[in-house]
Design a protein around this motif. Structure first.
Motif, PDB file in Angstrom:
ATOM      1  N   UNK A  17       0.805  -1.266  -0.146  1.00 28.49           N
ATOM      2  CA  UNK A  17      -0.095  -0.002   0.000  1.00 28.49           C
ATOM      3  C   UNK A  17       0.937   1.244  -0.128  1.00 28.49           C
ATOM      4  N   UNK A  18       2.116   1.201   0.534  1.00 33.60           N
ATOM      5  CA  UNK A  18       2.764   2.377   0.670  1.00 33.60           C
ATOM      6  C   UNK A  18       3.148   3.113  -0.415  1.00 33.60           C
ATOM      7  N   UNK A  19       3.466   2.181  -1.311  1.00 31.71           N
ATOM      8  CA  UNK A  19       4.244   2.640  -2.581  1.00 31.71           C
ATOM      9  C   UNK A  19       3.110   3.122  -3.768  1.00 31.71           C
ATOM     10  N   UNK A  20       2.053   3.716  -3.232  1.00 27.21           N
ATOM     11  CA  UNK A  20       1.045   4.135  -4.301  1.00 27.21           C
ATOM     12  C   UNK A  20       1.713   5.493  -4.813  1.00 27.21           C
ATOM     13  N   UNK A  21       1.510   5.597  -6.006  1.00 27.64           N
ATOM     14  CA  UNK A  21       2.013   6.885  -6.518  1.00 27.64           C
ATOM     15  C   UNK A  21       0.751   7.640  -7.270  1.00 27.64           C
ATOM     16  N   UNK A  22       0.637   9.096  -6.908  1.00 26.48           N
ATOM     17  CA  UNK A  22      -0.583   9.583  -7.464  1.00 26.48           C
ATOM     18  C   UNK A  22       0.028  10.846  -8.215  1.00 26.48           C
ATOM     19  N   UNK A  23      -0.353  10.995  -9.155  1.00 22.51           N
ATOM     20  CA  UNK A  23       0.187  12.051  -9.873  1.00 22.51           C
ATOM     21  C   UNK A  23      -0.667  13.055 -10.780  1.00 22.51           C
ATOM     22  N   UNK A  24      -0.891  14.155 -11.036  1.00 21.02           N
ATOM     23  CA  UNK A  24      -1.711  14.866 -11.594  1.00 21.02           C
ATOM     24  C   UNK A  24      -0.810  15.685 -12.864  1.00 21.02           C
ATOM     25  N   UNK A  25      -1.872  15.383 -14.152  1.00 25.64           N
ATOM     26  CA  UNK A  25      -1.130  16.058 -15.034  1.00 25.64           C
ATOM     27  C   UNK A  25      -2.313  17.216 -15.516  1.00 25.64           C
ATOM     28  N   UNK A  26      -1.613  18.398 -15.656  1.00 28.95           N
ATOM     29  CA  UNK A  26      -2.301  19.674 -15.921  1.00 28.95           C
ATOM     30  C   UNK A  26      -2.748  19.640 -17.385  1.00 28.95           C
ATOM     31  N   UNK A  27      -4.033  20.128 -17.678  1.00 30.07           N
ATOM     32  CA  UNK A  27      -4.126  20.074 -18.979  1.00 30.07           C
ATOM     33  C   UNK A  27      -3.552  20.881 -19.869  1.00 30.07           C
TER      34      UNK A  27
ATOM     35  N   UNK B  94       5.218  35.888 -20.333  1.00 34.97           N
ATOM     36  CA  UNK B  94       4.299  34.566 -20.317  1.00 34.97           C
ATOM     37  C   UNK B  94       5.235  33.435 -19.831  1.00 34.97           C
ATOM     38  N   UNK B  95       4.801  32.613 -19.096  1.00 35.71           N
ATOM     39  CA  UNK B  95       5.564  31.426 -18.561  1.00 35.71           C
ATOM     40  C   UNK B  95       4.684  30.270 -18.742  1.00 35.71           C
ATOM     41  N   UNK B  96       5.121  29.050 -19.102  1.00 36.36           N
ATOM     42  CA  UNK B  96       4.115  27.976 -19.047  1.00 36.36           C
ATOM     43  C   UNK B  96       4.547  27.063 -17.611  1.00 36.36           C
ATOM     44  N   UNK B  97       3.554  26.902 -17.064  1.00 30.27           N
ATOM     45  CA  UNK B  97       3.564  26.157 -15.887  1.00 30.27           C
ATOM     46  C   UNK B  97       3.883  24.762 -16.242  1.00 30.27           C
ATOM     47  N   UNK B  98       4.483  24.074 -15.391  1.00 30.89           N
ATOM     48  CA  UNK B  98       4.736  22.669 -15.481  1.00 30.89           C
ATOM     49  C   UNK B  98       3.448  21.855 -15.470  1.00 30.89           C
ATOM     50  N   UNK B  99       3.641  20.832 -16.021  1.00 27.22           N
ATOM     51  CA  UNK B  99       2.147  19.806 -16.242  1.00 27.22           C
ATOM     52  C   UNK B  99       2.233  18.768 -15.216  1.00 27.22           C
ATOM     53  N   UNK B 100       3.333  18.478 -15.078  1.00 27.33           N
ATOM     54  CA  UNK B 100       3.463  17.126 -14.269  1.00 27.33           C
ATOM     55  C   UNK B 100       3.555  17.381 -12.763  1.00 27.33           C
ATOM     56  N   UNK B 101       2.567  16.792 -11.816  1.00 25.89           N
ATOM     57  CA  UNK B 101       2.596  17.167 -10.436  1.00 25.89           C
ATOM     58  C   UNK B 101       2.292  15.896  -9.862  1.00 25.89           C
ATOM     59  N   UNK B 102       3.494  15.508  -9.108  1.00 26.21           N
ATOM     60  CA  UNK B 102       3.294  14.310  -8.534  1.00 26.21           C
ATOM     61  C   UNK B 102       2.618  14.639  -7.062  1.00 26.21           C
ATOM     62  N   UNK B 103       2.066  13.731  -6.365  1.00 25.28           N
ATOM     63  CA  UNK B 103       1.557  13.752  -5.031  1.00 25.28           C
ATOM     64  C   UNK B 103       2.371  13.294  -4.102  1.00 25.28           C
ATOM     65  N   UNK B 104       2.716  14.097  -2.898  1.00 29.97           N
ATOM     66  CA  UNK B 104       3.213  13.025  -1.867  1.00 29.97           C
ATOM     67  C   UNK B 104       2.011  12.806  -0.767  1.00 29.97           C
TER      68      UNK B 104
ATOM     69  N   UNK C  67       2.853  18.585  -5.631  1.00 30.23           N
ATOM     70  CA  UNK C  67       4.229  19.414  -5.980  1.00 30.23           C
ATOM     71  C   UNK C  67       4.536  19.258  -7.442  1.00 30.23           C
ATOM     72  N   UNK C  68       4.928  20.269  -7.931  1.00 29.83           N
ATOM     73  CA  UNK C  68       5.339  20.403  -9.325  1.00 29.83           C
ATOM     74  C   UNK C  68       6.543  19.394  -9.619  1.00 29.83           C
ATOM     75  N   UNK C  69       6.529  19.031 -10.738  1.00 25.52           N
ATOM     76  CA  UNK C  69       7.616  18.170 -10.917  1.00 25.52           C
ATOM     77  C   UNK C  69       8.787  19.268 -11.477  1.00 25.52           C
ATOM     78  N   UNK C  70       9.873  19.003 -10.996  1.00 26.48           N
ATOM     79  CA  UNK C  70      10.990  20.358 -11.480  1.00 26.48           C
ATOM     80  C   UNK C  70      11.270  19.897 -12.814  1.00 26.48           C
ATOM     81  N   UNK C  71      11.118  21.413 -13.260  1.00 23.32           N
ATOM     82  CA  UNK C  71      11.659  21.451 -14.618  1.00 23.32           C
ATOM     83  C   UNK C  71      11.843  22.837 -15.054  1.00 23.32           C
TER      84      UNK C  71
END
Lengths: 553, 251
Positions: free
Chosen positions: B52-62, B75-85, B118-122
């Protein structure tokens, strides 16, 4: 609507016998239902709150703060109001820069009542700064699998409210001061309850005891005093027929019963528990001797400080010098009796702090005694015959039968300079000696009371200047001042006394009868003195080129 | 009303579990821009069934929501990948309640899982952060040096606006005429019906009478408070008053 993708992948290569479930869900932001604001209700872990036990709940804003804000809106309308008062008040506030914070309903705390009137109560305070740097979202899963995210509007920390009666801040401070002395903690709340009932307040809350009472649950004592703790059930512990069963029973009836039972309980407690202290009234602790009495020691510093200052003021002038020496000696005597020292100038605080009642009784006696002793010593030392008049004179003033010293003591009752206990042993011999001497002296000096009086008088005015009356100094100055007011009258007797004693110039005589003391003006004094001198017709002699008057009797 | 304040406990009874997710500010701003049905992105949950502990959730912005407009048209573009802790709730019990605009309160559920987005660092994230820092480091107030002195506010000899006001006042009112005594009394009584205490200046304003005349009348029917809370005010004599809280008689 929202589609749900989900695929099952098992990559045997890398994740051997594990299965992965990958769900791809759409995250939807709640743009519908914007009228609904989501908030967090946070409870402390220790309170062990479980929502499932709640059958019914009510929650309202706590508007009690509005009173504080709205207090300025006193009277509208005619009576008592001023024209334009509001504007003036506003202008005034602006001028002084007073900024009153608005009363925002949004920021007010919540009051949550669970399970009806007898259930738990919580107060929810808004936590600030939640939405400043990061936003919280509540993710809920819709029935179709998609997630919905709602922004959190506010965060409220809910804490349980005590239902039992608590002490107010003042009462708590009071009790804190007595924490070392009070053993019976139950009586604290009991007392408070009685006090309230005397004031005729109606009690809504019937549970008044603190949690400590829990242990008394079942026994008859627990009777109809309901013990409450937040975790406890509200069932009555006893099946006493007196206590009306229902939890929401008539409070008034119970109150009366409570008082009756409470008093009985109190007595029972007294007998059963045999606590050290029952009534924690303020006056009860005064008579106790305890190790550390911070209060009393400080109050007794002051009269002591008065004394040494007086002692130092005394020496003045040649005639007065001898008198003052006697005075200071007397003072010394008073203090030294405790320490058995004779060389000290200053009055020092006696180490023994006696109880006030004992002190007072002994004080009077002691003053009287000291006076006698002084007279004895002075007589022995042959300084001057003035010592005896002291002792005698001190009895004449009608202030108190115990002697002159009592006059001073009555004024400064807290004089701690009476170490009766310490010197009790030594006093006996001295006392006997003094008594004998006194009696002897009195008899022999019966006819010559005038002369001692004269001498006394002479000393009085002299002592007045250095020692103002009415201060918290030992007998000599205080005693002298009381009768002095009457004896400083410019009478023939007084003049006669002075002149018999020693030759004096007119100037000296005038000095004796100071205008401040006699109440006469200087002119009057001169006139009266002249008349007296005419009547007396004293003898004259020249000493140092000055005309001195004297009388021989 | 028994309705008001009543909390709807259906959520608690159902033991609805929700997640409490902490989301960065910029992301919530972007979400606010979402249109249509409000779909903002995809949430990817990969659960390891065995562990159970190693579930990973991540959100991808449209895609469409990644554009961030900064100041000065950067204008900057926001990162798209956001993993959840994922975090545990701890012992704390967090419930969610809602409040509608009509003051209806409902308990929606209990938080079962806490997470941080959290945003994926990019590269794009770095640029975004830099933009944010630039914006926030600008001081709110600025001292600027002026090349030319401000000449729009001249020092008047007499305050012009005030001067006009003064002249107007003089013209209009002139000397206040003494009206009939009875009239003045009527005016005073009606004024005192509204308020108990009046300043002499206010009374002059109301009655438009000269001060001395007014004072004479007031001396007849009223008293002057020198001390107390309402100092330097006039009020009617007790026999003339008939306020609500008092039992005095009318004149």
């Amino acid at each position: 609507m929202n589609c749900l993708y989900w695929s099952c992948e098992c990559d045997i290569g890398s994740y051997l016998h594990s299965w992965f479930l990958i769900l791809l869900l759409f995250l939807c932001l709640s743009h519908r239902n914007t009228s609904k604001k989501y908030n967090i209700m946070a409870f402390n872990a220790g309170d062990r709150v479980s929502c499932s036990t709640w059958t019914q709940a009510r929650m309202e804003r706590d508007m009690s703060a509005r009173r504080i804000y709205g207090e300025e809106e006193t009277q509208e309308g005619a009576a008592g109001s001023e024209f334009g008062k509001k504007h003036r008040e506003e202008a005034r506030r602006k001028k002084f820069g007073i900024v009153t914070r608005e009363f925002k309903v949004e920021d007010q705390p919540w009051i949550l009542k669970v399970n009806g009137k007898t259930g738990k109560r919580f107060k929810g305070l808004k936590k600030g700064g939640v939405t400043e740097n990061a936003s919280y979202y509540i993710f809920t899963q819709c029935p179709d699998g998609a997630f919905e995210a709602f922004p959190v509007h506010g965060w409220y920390n809910f804490t349980p409210l005590a239902k039992h009666r608590t002490l107010t801040a003042e009462e708590a401070e009071e009790e804190w001061g007595r924490r070392n002395k009070v053993v019976n903690h139950f009586s604290i709340m009991l007392q408070r309850r009685f006090r309230e009932q005397e004031r005729g307040e109606d009690e809504e809350d019937e549970t008044e005891k603190s949690g400590k009472k829990k242990k008394k649950g079942g026994s008859g004592r627990g009777g109809d005093l309901r013990i409450h703790d937040l975790d406890d059930d509200l069932e009555m512990s006893s099946d006493d027929s007196d206590s009306s069963g229902g939890e929401d029973g008539d409070s008034k009836a119970k109150v009366k019963k409570d008082t009756g039972k409470g008093k009985g309980k109190k007595k029972k407690k007294k007998s059963n528990e045999s606590e050290a202290l029952e009534d924690s009234d303020d006056g009860d602790y005064e008579g106790l001797e305890v190790d550390y009495m911070s209060d009393e020691s400080s109050s007794e510093e002051e009269p002591e400080k008065g004394k040494p200052s007086k002692g130092e003021d005394l020496p003045k002038g040649i005639d007065e010098a001898s008198e003052s020496e006697e005075e200071s000696e007397e003072e010394k005597q008073n203090d030294e009796e405790a320490k058995e020292e004779e060389e000290e100038e200053e009055g020092k605080k006696t180490p023994v702090q006696m109880e006030k009642k004992k002190k007072k009784a002994n004080f009077f006696w002691w003053e009287w005694f000291c006076v006698n002793v002084c007279s004895v010593f002075l007589f022995v030392l042959n300084k001057s015959p003035l010592s005896l008049p002291h002792s005698q004179k001190k009895r004449t003033p009608p202030k108190w039968g115990g002697g002159r010293g009592s006059a001073g003591s009555s004024r400064t009752g807290s004089r701690p300079g009476t170490p009766s206990i310490d010197s009790a042993s030594t006093s006996n011999t001295l006392r006997a000696a003094a008594n004998k001497l006194e009696q002897g002296k009195r008899q022999t000096q019966g006819p010559s009371t005038d002369s001692p009086a004269a001498k006394r008088l002479k000393m009085e005015p002299s002592s007045q200047s250095p020692v103002p009356s009415g201060k918290s100094t030992p007998q000599p100055p205080s005693g002298k001042s009381t009768p002095s007011s009457s004896d400083v009258q410019l009478t023939e007797e007084a003049v006669r006394r002075y002149l018999i004693r020693k030759p004096m110039t007119t100037k000296d005589l005038l000095k004796k009868f100071q205008t401040k003391r006699t109440g006469l003006s200087s002119e009057q004094t001169v006139n009266v003195l002249a008349q007296i001198l005419k009547r007396l017709n004293p003898e004259r002699k020249n000493v140092n080129d000055k005309m001195h008057f004297y009388l021989t009797e | 009303m028994s309705e008001k304040g009543e909390v709807d406990l259906t959520g608690a009874k159902q033991n609805t579990g929700v997640w409490l997710v902490k989301v960065p500010k910029y992301l919530s701003q972007q979400w606010a821009k979402a249109t249509g049905r409000g779909e903002v992105g995809k949430l990817r949950i990969s659960e390891n069934l065995n562990d159970d502990a190693s579930s990973q959730v991540s959100f991808t912005l449209n895609e469409e929501l990644t554009v961030i407009e900064g100041i000065e048209d950067k204008t900057v573009s926001a990162p798209r990948e956001h993993p959840f802790t994922m975090q545990s709730v701890g012992g704390q019990m967090l419930a969610v309640f809602t409040e509608t605009s009509s003051d209806k309160i409902a308990l929606e559920g209990v938080v079962v899982q806490r997470a941080e987005c959290r945003p994926a660092v990019s590269e794009s994230y770095m640029r975004l952060k830099r933009l944010q820092i630039e914006e926030s480091s600008k001081p709110a107030r600025l001292s600027q040096q002026l090349e030319k002195a401000v000449t729009s506010n001249y020092k008047p000899v007499a305050n012009h606006a005030y001067n006009l006001e003064y002249e107007r006042k003089k013209k209009e009112e002139g000397k206040r005429a003494r009206a009939d005594k009875q009239q003045v009394l009527d005016m005073l009584f009606s004024a005192f019906e509204k308020h108990q205490y009046y300043n002499i200046k206010d009374l002059v304003d109301i009655t438009k009478q000269p001060v001395s005349y007014l004072k004479e009348i007031l001396r007849d029917i009223g008293i002057y408070n020198v001390k107390g809370t309402h100092k330097n005010t006039w009020e009617l004599k007790p026999e003339y008053r008939h306020y609500q809280g008092e039992e005095k008689t009318d004149e």
